[in-house]
Design a protein around this motif. Structure first.
Motif, PDB file in Angstrom:
ATOM      1  N   ASP A  98      11.618  -8.630  -3.849  1.00 39.32           N
ATOM      2  CA  ASP A  98      10.497  -7.697  -3.710  1.00 39.32           C
ATOM      3  C   ASP A  98       9.179  -8.440  -3.494  1.00 39.32           C
ATOM      4  O   ASP A  98       8.340  -8.021  -2.689  1.00 39.32           O
ATOM      5  CB  ASP A  98      10.389  -6.812  -4.952  1.00 39.32           C
ATOM      6  CG  ASP A  98      11.564  -5.868  -5.109  1.00 39.32           C
ATOM      7  OD1 ASP A  98      12.218  -5.569  -4.088  1.00 39.32           O
ATOM      8  OD2 ASP A  98      11.832  -5.436  -6.244  1.00 39.32           O
TER       9      ASP A  98
ATOM     10  N   ARG B 201       6.604  -8.479   0.260  1.00 34.91           N
ATOM     11  CA  ARG B 201       5.192  -8.146   0.425  1.00 34.91           C
ATOM     12  C   ARG B 201       4.471  -9.144   1.338  1.00 34.91           C
ATOM     13  O   ARG B 201       3.349  -8.882   1.767  1.00 34.91           O
ATOM     14  CB  ARG B 201       4.491  -8.109  -0.933  1.00 34.91           C
ATOM     15  CG  ARG B 201       5.090  -7.140  -1.932  1.00 34.91           C
ATOM     16  CD  ARG B 201       4.223  -7.029  -3.155  1.00 34.91           C
ATOM     17  NE  ARG B 201       2.948  -6.377  -2.859  1.00 34.91           N
ATOM     18  CZ  ARG B 201       1.959  -6.261  -3.731  1.00 34.91           C
ATOM     19  NH1 ARG B 201       2.091  -6.759  -4.957  1.00 34.91           N
ATOM     20  NH2 ARG B 201       0.837  -5.654  -3.384  1.00 34.91           N
TER      21      ARG B 201
ATOM     22  N   PRO C 197       1.817  -1.133  -5.778  1.00 35.08           N
ATOM     23  CA  PRO C 197       1.948  -2.222  -4.798  1.00 35.08           C
ATOM     24  C   PRO C 197       2.507  -1.804  -3.446  1.00 35.08           C
ATOM     25  O   PRO C 197       1.944  -2.140  -2.406  1.00 35.08           O
ATOM     26  CB  PRO C 197       2.869  -3.213  -5.517  1.00 35.08           C
ATOM     27  CG  PRO C 197       2.591  -2.985  -6.968  1.00 35.08           C
ATOM     28  CD  PRO C 197       2.325  -1.520  -7.102  1.00 35.08           C
ATOM     29  N   ALA C 198       3.629  -1.072  -3.444  1.00 31.98           N
ATOM     30  CA  ALA C 198       4.250  -0.710  -2.163  1.00 31.98           C
ATOM     31  C   ALA C 198       3.321   0.167  -1.327  1.00 31.98           C
ATOM     32  O   ALA C 198       3.132  -0.051  -0.126  1.00 31.98           O
ATOM     33  CB  ALA C 198       5.578  -0.007  -2.400  1.00 31.98           C
TER      34      ALA C 198
ATOM     35  N   SER D  74       0.071   0.382  -1.718  1.00 27.44           N
ATOM     36  CA  SER D  74      -1.127  -0.393  -1.417  1.00 27.44           C
ATOM     37  C   SER D  74      -0.936  -1.239  -0.165  1.00 27.44           C
ATOM     38  O   SER D  74      -1.828  -1.313   0.686  1.00 27.44           O
ATOM     39  CB  SER D  74      -1.487  -1.291  -2.606  1.00 27.44           C
ATOM     40  OG  SER D  74      -2.553  -2.148  -2.290  1.00 27.44           O
ATOM     41  N   ASP D  75       0.213  -1.883  -0.046  1.00 31.72           N
ATOM     42  CA  ASP D  75       0.478  -2.704   1.138  1.00 31.72           C
ATOM     43  C   ASP D  75       0.478  -1.855   2.400  1.00 31.72           C
ATOM     44  O   ASP D  75      -0.099  -2.247   3.428  1.00 31.72           O
ATOM     45  CB  ASP D  75       1.826  -3.416   0.986  1.00 31.72           C
ATOM     46  CG  ASP D  75       1.794  -4.481  -0.101  1.00 31.72           C
ATOM     47  OD1 ASP D  75       0.684  -4.866  -0.521  1.00 31.72           O
ATOM     48  OD2 ASP D  75       2.877  -4.923  -0.523  1.00 31.72           O
TER      49      ASP D  75
ATOM     50  N   ASP E  87      -2.195  -2.159   5.536  1.00 32.88           N
ATOM     51  CA  ASP E  87      -1.768  -2.339   6.927  1.00 32.88           C
ATOM     52  C   ASP E  87      -2.463  -1.334   7.848  1.00 32.88           C
ATOM     53  O   ASP E  87      -2.807  -1.648   8.993  1.00 32.88           O
ATOM     54  CB  ASP E  87      -0.249  -2.184   7.038  1.00 32.88           C
ATOM     55  CG  ASP E  87       0.501  -3.367   6.441  1.00 32.88           C
ATOM     56  OD1 ASP E  87      -0.083  -4.463   6.389  1.00 32.88           O
ATOM     57  OD2 ASP E  87       1.656  -3.189   6.024  1.00 32.88           O
TER      58      ASP E  87
ATOM     59  N   ARG F  28      -5.366  -9.335  -1.053  1.00 35.39           N
ATOM     60  CA  ARG F  28      -4.768  -8.249  -0.267  1.00 35.39           C
ATOM     61  C   ARG F  28      -4.930  -8.500   1.226  1.00 35.39           C
ATOM     62  O   ARG F  28      -4.028  -8.205   2.028  1.00 35.39           O
ATOM     63  CB  ARG F  28      -5.395  -6.918  -0.672  1.00 35.39           C
ATOM     64  CG  ARG F  28      -5.000  -6.461  -2.063  1.00 35.39           C
ATOM     65  CD  ARG F  28      -5.853  -5.306  -2.548  1.00 35.39           C
ATOM     66  NE  ARG F  28      -5.707  -4.115  -1.721  1.00 35.39           N
ATOM     67  CZ  ARG F  28      -6.420  -2.993  -1.890  1.00 35.39           C
ATOM     68  NH1 ARG F  28      -7.332  -2.948  -2.866  1.00 35.39           N
ATOM     69  NH2 ARG F  28      -6.222  -1.952  -1.117  1.00 35.39           N
TER      70      ARG F  28
ATOM     71  N   ARG G 228      -2.404 -11.261   2.269  1.00 35.62           N
ATOM     72  CA  ARG G 228      -1.053 -10.686   2.345  1.00 35.62           C
ATOM     73  C   ARG G 228      -0.885  -9.873   3.626  1.00 35.62           C
ATOM     74  O   ARG G 228       0.146  -9.959   4.311  1.00 35.62           O
ATOM     75  CB  ARG G 228      -0.793  -9.795   1.134  1.00 35.62           C
ATOM     76  CG  ARG G 228      -0.540 -10.531  -0.179  1.00 35.62           C
ATOM     77  CD  ARG G 228      -0.481  -9.531  -1.316  1.00 35.62           C
ATOM     78  NE  ARG G 228      -0.133 -10.150  -2.581  1.00 35.62           N
ATOM     79  CZ  ARG G 228      -0.337  -9.595  -3.773  1.00 35.62           C
ATOM     80  NH1 ARG G 228      -0.893  -8.391  -3.843  1.00 35.62           N
ATOM     81  NH2 ARG G 228       0.001 -10.228  -4.876  1.00 35.62           N
ATOM     82  N   THR G 229      -1.885  -9.064   3.936  1.00 35.68           N
ATOM     83  CA  THR G 229      -1.805  -8.231   5.143  1.00 35.68           C
ATOM     84  C   THR G 229      -1.707  -9.095   6.391  1.00 35.68           C
ATOM     85  O   THR G 229      -0.893  -8.817   7.290  1.00 35.68           O
ATOM     86  CB  THR G 229      -3.038  -7.321   5.223  1.00 35.68           C
ATOM     87  OG1 THR G 229      -3.131  -6.533   4.029  1.00 35.68           O
ATOM     88  CG2 THR G 229      -2.942  -6.397   6.427  1.00 35.68           C
TER      89      THR G 229
ATOM     90  N   ARG H  63       1.709 -10.618   6.867  1.00 31.58           N
ATOM     91  CA  ARG H  63       2.678  -9.662   7.414  1.00 31.58           C
ATOM     92  C   ARG H  63       2.496  -9.454   8.911  1.00 31.58           C
ATOM     93  O   ARG H  63       3.413  -8.987   9.593  1.00 31.58           O
ATOM     94  CB  ARG H  63       2.555  -8.315   6.682  1.00 31.58           C
ATOM     95  CG  ARG H  63       2.964  -8.364   5.225  1.00 31.58           C
ATOM     96  CD  ARG H  63       3.119  -6.972   4.642  1.00 31.58           C
ATOM     97  NE  ARG H  63       1.854  -6.243   4.548  1.00 31.58           N
ATOM     98  CZ  ARG H  63       1.048  -6.257   3.502  1.00 31.58           C
ATOM     99  NH1 ARG H  63       1.353  -6.998   2.442  1.00 31.58           N
ATOM    100  NH2 ARG H  63      -0.070  -5.549   3.492  1.00 31.58           N
TER     101      ARG H  63
END
Length: 457
Positions: A185, A189, A249-250, A252-253, A257, A295, A298-299, A302
């Motif tokens: 998990d 992310r 979290p899920a 939020s990601d 995006d 954040r 992380r974005t 991805r």
């Protein structure tokens, strides 16, 4: 088997005694900070009472032919690392964690991994450090490779305790220790988008922005302009993210995006391939802006899709750095490991990963970056890399203090050369950026700043 003691807080606050394989299996997520999937975990034990020391984790190699060399390397790494920090371990506990593909064949998984467990035990024994317990955890059950007694370790294994119902869980909750879900998990992310439409849109944006940005990065004055534009856009995106309503979290990601379009992401991703730009972005590491920066990184990680996967090393390293700086060591290790998977030679990720694993204090790096903000010389992370090397016992890199010139301009800070170094000669593995060859703009745009260049260390 022996009892083992794990401190859940500062020394002298509280100790937990673990009795037997069941409590060891239950304690594993709290030792790591997450539930390790598809992993071999080794934990060093010290003293007659088996105090927990250093620990390491690695993904289980898929090919059995790799198990022997990997076992030797893991045993050597754990023992040598423990010797540097806490002294030579007196014993080792190892865990093999892997679920079966259909969720109903834990015993088959255990038997398939038995040769790997035996090879690990042999490798540790060759270093005169015995393995006191070797457990396989699969499909919600555990097996011992060391206990031959079917009364306590039956062939069908034993069920794991329900989460949150054991003494270790209660003690960890009291001490403020949290388990951040599974390793799978946490990695999800940070991994590239998979939705075909989103992948195509991001690839087109990177292909479109890259050729326009590359010539500017090869020009010194234009490169500084690109750096300023990249940091301004990154700050704008951080503010946009910070204004969004908090969510799990899920969700939020997914929300993050949607807040950033493909062209914006492409511009920041490619701009961060310049080392000095990345260094200045690394200063967003503490206070209220740290979470917004995390954040954003992380974005952007991805968004490094398809042939641009190697570009993820920069945002992943920044995500690892912010996580470590804010006290999330498990999250930092996961992000930095993925950065090294994207680019094994990415120097900043290598140094941060090693420093985090060796338990160094991130304050030394934060101090260097704060000083870099004051100097505005673009050498912040390089100075941090130097201090990290010094903390490890390596020869530190000395960076000159930058003083303003009489007319108000600033000199560029340079690292001092070692004695005997030739002036004007590049170090091995550090070629200068090359001028693009006509007809290869798209390929160069994707590959600019590769390993060894000033833009990718």
């Amino acid at each position: 088997m022996n009892k083992h003691h794990e401190s859940t807080g500062p020394a002298g606050e509280q100790q937990i005694t673990l009795r037997g394989p069941a409590e060891l299996a239950d304690a594993l997520p709290y030792l790591m900070g997450f539930y390790p999937n598809d992993s071999v975990v080794m934990v060093a034990l010290h003293g007659g009472r088996g105090r927990f020391g250093g620990r390491l984790r690695l993904g289980i190699p898929q090919a059995p032919g790799e198990w022997g060399p990997v076992a030797d390397q893991l045993a050597e790494c754990l023992v040598s690392g423990s010797e540097r920090r806490e002294g030579r371990p007196d014993a080792i506990v190892l865990f093999l964690c892997q679920d079966s593909p259909d969720g109903a064949g834990g015993r088959q998984t255990m038997e398939r991994l038995r040769p790997f467990a035996q090879r690990l035990r042999t490798a540790c024994g060759a270093l005169d450090v015995p393995v006191l317990e070797a457990l396989c955890i699969s499909d919600g059950r555990y097996w011992s490779y060391c206990c031959p007694d079917p009364r306590c370790c039956p062939d069908q294994g034993n069920p794991l305790a329900m989460p949150g119902t054991t003494v270790m869980a209660a003690a960890a909750t009291y001490a403020g220790v949290h388990v951040r879900g599974t390793l799978r998990d946490m990695e999800a992310r940070l991994q590239p988008l998979r939705t075909p439409a989103a992948v195509r849109a991001q690839e087109k944006a990177l292909d479109r922005v890259g050729p326009a940005l590359l010539p500017r990065l090869l020009d010194e004055r234009a490169r500084r302009e690109v750096a300023a534009e990249t940091l301004r856009l990154a700050r704008t995106l951080m503010d946009r993210i910070e204004e969004a309503q908090p969510a799990p979290p899920a969700l939020s990601d997914a929300g993050d995006d949607q807040l950033i379009d493909s062209d914006e992401a492409a511009a920041v991703i490619l701009g961060l391939q310049d080392r000095e730009t990345r260094d200045r972005a690394a200063a967003w590491m503490e206070g209220p802006e740290a979470q917004a920066a995390l954040r954003l990184w992380r974005t952007l990680a991805r968004r490094c899709v398809g042939p641009f996967g190697e570009h993820a090393a920069a945002p992943l390293t920044l995500a690892g750095w912010v996580s470590w700086s804010t006290g999330d060591e498990p999250g930092a290790r996961v992000a930095l490991a993925l950065a090294l998977r994207a680019d094994p030679d990415y120097t900043f990720a290598q140094l941060l990963h090693r420093a985090c694993n060796e338990g160094l204090d991130p304050e030394a790096l934060r101090r260097c970056l704060r000083e870099a903000i004051d100097d505005d010389a673009g050498t912040g992370a390089e100075a941090a890399e130097a201090e990290t090397a010094g903390d490890r016992g390596a020869a530190p890199l000395h960076v000159r203090k930058v003083r303003p010139l009489p007319d108000g301009r600033r000199r560029r800070a340079r690292a001092s050369r070692p004695p005997g170094a030739e002036r004007g000669k590049a170090s091995p593995g550090s070629p200068r950026p090359r001028t693009p060859v006509p007809g290869r703009r798209t390929r160069d745009a994707r590959r600019y700043g590769r390993r060894g260049s000033r833009t990718r260390r």
